[in-house]
Write a protein that holds these residues in place. Structure first.
Motif, PDB file in Angstrom:
ATOM      1  N   PRO A  84      -6.040  82.861  78.633  1.00  0.00           N
ATOM      2  CA  PRO A  84      -5.860  81.049  78.959  1.00  0.00           C
ATOM      3  C   PRO A  84      -5.582  79.906  77.710  1.00  0.00           C
ATOM      4  N   GLY A  85      -4.867  79.448  78.154  1.00  0.00           N
ATOM      5  CA  GLY A  85      -4.097  78.540  76.689  1.00  0.00           C
ATOM      6  C   GLY A  85      -5.518  78.026  76.603  1.00  0.00           C
ATOM      7  N   ASP A  86      -6.066  77.023  78.044  1.00  0.00           N
ATOM      8  CA  ASP A  86      -7.524  76.359  77.331  1.00  0.00           C
ATOM      9  C   ASP A  86      -8.321  76.698  76.534  1.00  0.00           C
ATOM     10  N   LYS A  87      -8.232  78.251  76.365  1.00  0.00           N
ATOM     11  CA  LYS A  87      -9.232  78.560  75.732  1.00  0.00           C
ATOM     12  C   LYS A  87      -9.326  78.926  74.346  1.00  0.00           C
ATOM     13  N   LEU A  88      -7.812  79.471  74.135  1.00  0.00           N
ATOM     14  CA  LEU A  88      -6.863  79.682  72.931  1.00  0.00           C
ATOM     15  C   LEU A  88      -6.700  78.264  72.155  1.00  0.00           C
ATOM     16  N   SER A  89      -7.152  77.361  72.909  1.00  0.00           N
ATOM     17  CA  SER A  89      -7.236  75.957  72.301  1.00  0.00           C
ATOM     18  C   SER A  89      -8.375  75.314  71.512  1.00  0.00           C
ATOM     19  N   ASP A  90      -9.519  75.763  72.920  1.00  0.00           N
ATOM     20  CA  ASP A  90     -11.123  75.999  71.716  1.00  0.00           C
ATOM     21  C   ASP A  90     -11.257  76.897  70.704  1.00  0.00           C
ATOM     22  N   TRP A  91     -10.488  77.560  70.390  1.00  0.00           N
ATOM     23  CA  TRP A  91     -10.411  78.540  69.281  1.00  0.00           C
ATOM     24  C   TRP A  91      -9.944  78.193  69.001  1.00  0.00           C
ATOM     25  N   SER A  92      -8.372  77.562  68.854  1.00  0.00           N
ATOM     26  CA  SER A  92      -8.166  76.886  67.351  1.00  0.00           C
ATOM     27  C   SER A  92      -8.508  76.223  66.932  1.00  0.00           C
ATOM     28  N   ALA A  93      -9.314  74.940  67.200  1.00  0.00           N
ATOM     29  CA  ALA A  93     -10.345  73.686  66.707  1.00  0.00           C
ATOM     30  C   ALA A  93     -11.696  75.072  66.072  1.00  0.00           C
ATOM     31  N   ASP A  94     -11.427  75.721  67.064  1.00  0.00           N
ATOM     32  CA  ASP A  94     -12.823  76.946  65.196  1.00  0.00           C
ATOM     33  C   ASP A  94     -12.831  76.685  64.427  1.00  0.00           C
ATOM     34  N   GLY A  95     -13.565  76.675  63.593  1.00  0.00           N
ATOM     35  CA  GLY A  95     -13.759  76.527  61.799  1.00  0.00           C
ATOM     36  C   GLY A  95     -13.584  78.468  60.969  1.00  0.00           C
ATOM     37  N   ARG A  96     -14.182  78.927  61.888  1.00  0.00           N
ATOM     38  CA  ARG A  96     -13.853  80.512  61.635  1.00  0.00           C
ATOM     39  C   ARG A  96     -12.748  80.712  61.790  1.00  0.00           C
ATOM     40  N   VAL A  97     -12.161  80.503  62.888  1.00  0.00           N
ATOM     41  CA  VAL A  97     -11.080  80.841  63.336  1.00  0.00           C
ATOM     42  C   VAL A  97      -9.477  80.203  62.682  1.00  0.00           C
ATOM     43  N   ARG A  98      -9.493  78.534  61.641  1.00  0.00           N
ATOM     44  CA  ARG A  98      -9.182  78.406  61.330  1.00  0.00           C
ATOM     45  C   ARG A  98      -8.990  78.645  59.572  1.00  0.00           C
ATOM     46  N   GLU A  99     -10.403  79.073  58.975  1.00  0.00           N
ATOM     47  CA  GLU A  99     -10.453  80.093  57.847  1.00  0.00           C
ATOM     48  C   GLU A  99     -10.311  81.237  57.711  1.00  0.00           C
ATOM     49  N   ILE A 100     -10.072  82.415  58.913  1.00  0.00           N
ATOM     50  CA  ILE A 100      -9.340  83.177  59.203  1.00  0.00           C
ATOM     51  C   ILE A 100      -8.525  83.310  59.058  1.00  0.00           C
ATOM     52  N   GLU A 101      -7.063  82.331  59.547  1.00  0.00           N
ATOM     53  CA  GLU A 101      -5.643  82.022  59.447  1.00  0.00           C
ATOM     54  C   GLU A 101      -5.339  81.947  57.922  1.00  0.00           C
ATOM     55  N   LYS A 102      -6.489  80.637  57.812  1.00  0.00           N
ATOM     56  CA  LYS A 102      -6.378  80.716  56.305  1.00  0.00           C
ATOM     57  C   LYS A 102      -6.227  81.819  55.037  1.00  0.00           C
ATOM     58  N   VAL A 103      -7.060  82.440  55.153  1.00  0.00           N
ATOM     59  CA  VAL A 103      -6.976  83.317  54.249  1.00  0.00           C
ATOM     60  C   VAL A 103      -6.186  85.000  54.278  1.00  0.00           C
ATOM     61  N   VAL A 104      -6.515  85.083  55.860  1.00  0.00           N
ATOM     62  CA  VAL A 104      -4.845  85.956  56.422  1.00  0.00           C
ATOM     63  C   VAL A 104      -3.348  85.558  55.572  1.00  0.00           C
ATOM     64  N   ARG A 105      -3.110  84.521  56.123  1.00  0.00           N
ATOM     65  CA  ARG A 105      -1.617  84.265  55.673  1.00  0.00           C
ATOM     66  C   ARG A 105      -1.636  84.338  54.165  1.00  0.00           C
ATOM     67  N   ALA A 106      -2.492  83.910  53.592  1.00  0.00           N
ATOM     68  CA  ALA A 106      -2.341  83.815  51.543  1.00  0.00           C
ATOM     69  C   ALA A 106      -2.848  85.539  51.262  1.00  0.00           C
ATOM     70  N   GLU A 107      -2.911  85.785  51.804  1.00  0.00           N
ATOM     71  CA  GLU A 107      -3.374  87.609  51.741  1.00  0.00           C
ATOM     72  C   GLU A 107      -1.948  87.856  51.961  1.00  0.00           C
ATOM     73  N   VAL A 108      -0.885  88.058  53.478  1.00  0.00           N
ATOM     74  CA  VAL A 108       0.070  88.405  53.468  1.00  0.00           C
ATOM     75  C   VAL A 108       0.928  87.703  52.879  1.00  0.00           C
ATOM     76  N   ARG A 109       1.282  86.668  52.583  1.00  0.00           N
ATOM     77  CA  ARG A 109       2.523  86.427  52.062  1.00  0.00           C
ATOM     78  C   ARG A 109       2.354  86.861  50.477  1.00  0.00           C
ATOM     79  N   SER A 110       0.748  87.229  50.111  1.00  0.00           N
ATOM     80  CA  SER A 110       0.467  87.608  48.532  1.00  0.00           C
ATOM     81  C   SER A 110       1.131  88.578  48.348  1.00  0.00           C
ATOM     82  N   THR A 111       0.784  89.729  49.612  1.00  0.00           N
ATOM     83  CA  THR A 111       1.225  91.365  48.761  1.00  0.00           C
ATOM     84  C   THR A 111       1.678  91.765  50.139  1.00  0.00           C
ATOM     85  N   GLY A 112       2.003  91.468  51.418  1.00  0.00           N
ATOM     86  CA  GLY A 112       3.262  92.127  51.980  1.00  0.00           C
ATOM     87  C   GLY A 112       2.992  92.238  53.049  1.00  0.00           C
TER      88      GLY A 112
END
Length: 461
Positions: free
Chosen positions: A18-46
């Motif tokens: 459900p969206g409310d649980k995803l909203s809680d997750w999206s504010a979590d620092g661990r989730v945000r760090e994973i998002e940041k690292v994955v984005r950088a990795e995929v953009r640089s390596t493909g």
């Protein structure tokens, strides 16, 4: 691993959260760090490293990976990529060639091009967190998604359309019941009457300033389709013309599109390019026939024996969509536009523009065409253009209070009705007056029926 296929697998695993649980997750620092690292990795390596999706099940971690993939895959879309970042060029090519980003997973993954136009900002489901559109396999099985080559495409903007009634009076149509006791009817254009109008129709459409022409339901068959294509080939587009695509109306067309699966004729829309040489860009069959009740026969003054009859058409479930730089285009023919179950597929595909040829009584802002258009505008963010002819009636009457008491005033019928919303999320709920616009021919009362039918109604869409 392939980042688009990884996105599909992660999305499918998380879609029930459900969206409310995803909203809680999206504010979590661990989730945000994973998002940041994955984005950088995929953009640089493909590619996405296998480690991100291996190990013990962890939905919160998967959500962070999905968000990172979502942002990285913006580089796979030519409209949102960052200059100089080339690692995902191969996905741009895949999207161009195959019409989808994913490769070995089922269904379709494409860039999202529409968003609901409701004022609320609370995110209610997984789709509210991502920029990509996941079309599930049960929808894509009946979907033909074609990307338009640049040389045949519409301009990005402005998108000006011209509606041409073409059908001028009841005699332009042939209504045929199948047998006296009821059951079915068919409707088709009187080809001999319409054949001589096509040259003039093309001339006025070229002069209209529109890039897209939209005649109504019931004005096409095989002979008229060939006549249109001959006229297009024989008439080079004038320098001042912007006309690029023509939806030539609908009718019993067999020479373009798939063969019907039964002995019933299709009620088929055909969209062609202005050059006339290439094969039709899109065909779309009407899926839901119109039931002509006895009351409707009286209202429309159609003689079908005074018994209820269904429209005798094939019911092919194939949906065809054109992916253009101007939007994602689909066609719904008349009755299909009023069926909520038909809307579900359009919403699943993220269609941005819907062309709706109809054969109906005069349209108005509180009619079924306007209601259907508003639903799709609010819930999907799509735009709709509904095109009607004049074969049922050219004018409608309205009672007014005059100096000498009540009287009837005659008005030209609306033959073009559009539904559209603002470009961004509104701050207030959208109203009919904001979304729906009607277009008549103001010169209709001073014209003969044929001249009226060959006068374009032009709108910015």
């Amino acid at each position: 691993m392939d980042p688009a296929d990884a996105f599909v697998n992660l999305y499918d695993g998380l879609r029930s959260v459900p969206g409310d649980k995803l909203s809680d997750w999206s504010a979590d620092g661990r989730v945000r760090e994973i998002e940041k690292v994955v984005r950088a990795e995929v953009r640089s390596t493909g590619f996405l490293a296998e480690e991100w999706i291996s190990g013990f099940p962890d939905d919160q971690k998967d959500f962070g990976v999905l968000l990172g993939l979502d942002l990285a895959l913006l580089d796979a879309n030519v409209d949102t990529c960052h200059l100089g970042d080339r690692a995902l060029d191969y996905l741009q090519v895949r999207l161009e060639m195959n019409g989808r980003l994913n490769d070995e997973t089922g269904g379709i993954l494409v860039p999202r091009r529409t968003f609901p136009l409701r004022p609320n900002v609370d995110r209610e489901s997984l789709d509210d967190f991502v920029h990509l559109l996941r079309i599930p396999a049960y929808v894509s099985l009946n979907l033909q998604l074609s990307r338009v080559a640049a040389v045949r495409d519409l301009p990005r903007s402005p998108l000006k359309i011209a509606q041409l009634p073409l059908l001028a009076e009841p005699a332009d149509l042939r209504w045929e019941p199948d047998h006296p006791d009821g059951g079915f009817y068919t409707v088709a254009p009187d080809s001999a009457r319409l054949d001589g109008r096509i040259a003039k129709a093309l001339e006025v459409l070229d002069k209209s300033g529109a890039v897209l022409a939209v005649p109504p339901e019931g004005c096409l068959d095989d002979s008229l389709l060939e006549r249109w294509r001959e006229q297009l080939r024989a008439t080079p587009r004038p320098e001042e013309s912007s006309l690029t695509w023509l939806l030539l109306g609908t009718g019993p067309v067999f020479s373009a599109g798939p063969a019907p699966g039964s002995n019933r004729p299709p009620n088929r829309a055909v969209l062609v390019h202005r050059n006339g040489w290439a094969e039709p860009m899109l065909t779309q069959d009407k899926m839901s026939g119109f039931c002509f009740t006895v009351e409707k026969q009286k209202e429309y003054e159609i003689e079908l024996g005074g018994v209820k009859r269904d429209e005798r058409i094939s019911h092919d479930s194939l949906i065809t969509v054109l992916e253009s730089r101007a939007g994602r285009f689909a066609v719904q023919v008349c009755e299909d536009f009023t069926r909520p179950e038909r809307h579900n597929h359009l919403m699943a595909m993220g269609v941005t523009h819907i062309l709706v040829p109809v054969l109906a009584a005069p349209m108005w802002k509180k009619g079924w065409q306007a209601e259907a258009g508003q639903r799709l505008t609010v819930h999907l963010g799509a735009k709709a253009a509904v095109s009607n002819g004049l074969a049922i009636t050219r004018f409608y009457r309205e009672e007014k209070e005059g100096e000498k008491g009540p009287c009837e005033i005659e008005y030209p019928a609306t033959t073009l009705l559009t539904a559209a919303g603002p470009s961004g999320r509104p701050d207030e709920y959208l109203t009919t007056d904001i979304m729906v616009k009607e277009y008549q021919n103001p010169e209709a009362e001073r014209q003969q029926a044929l001249e009226d039918a060959l006068t374009p109604r032009v709108a910015d869409w």
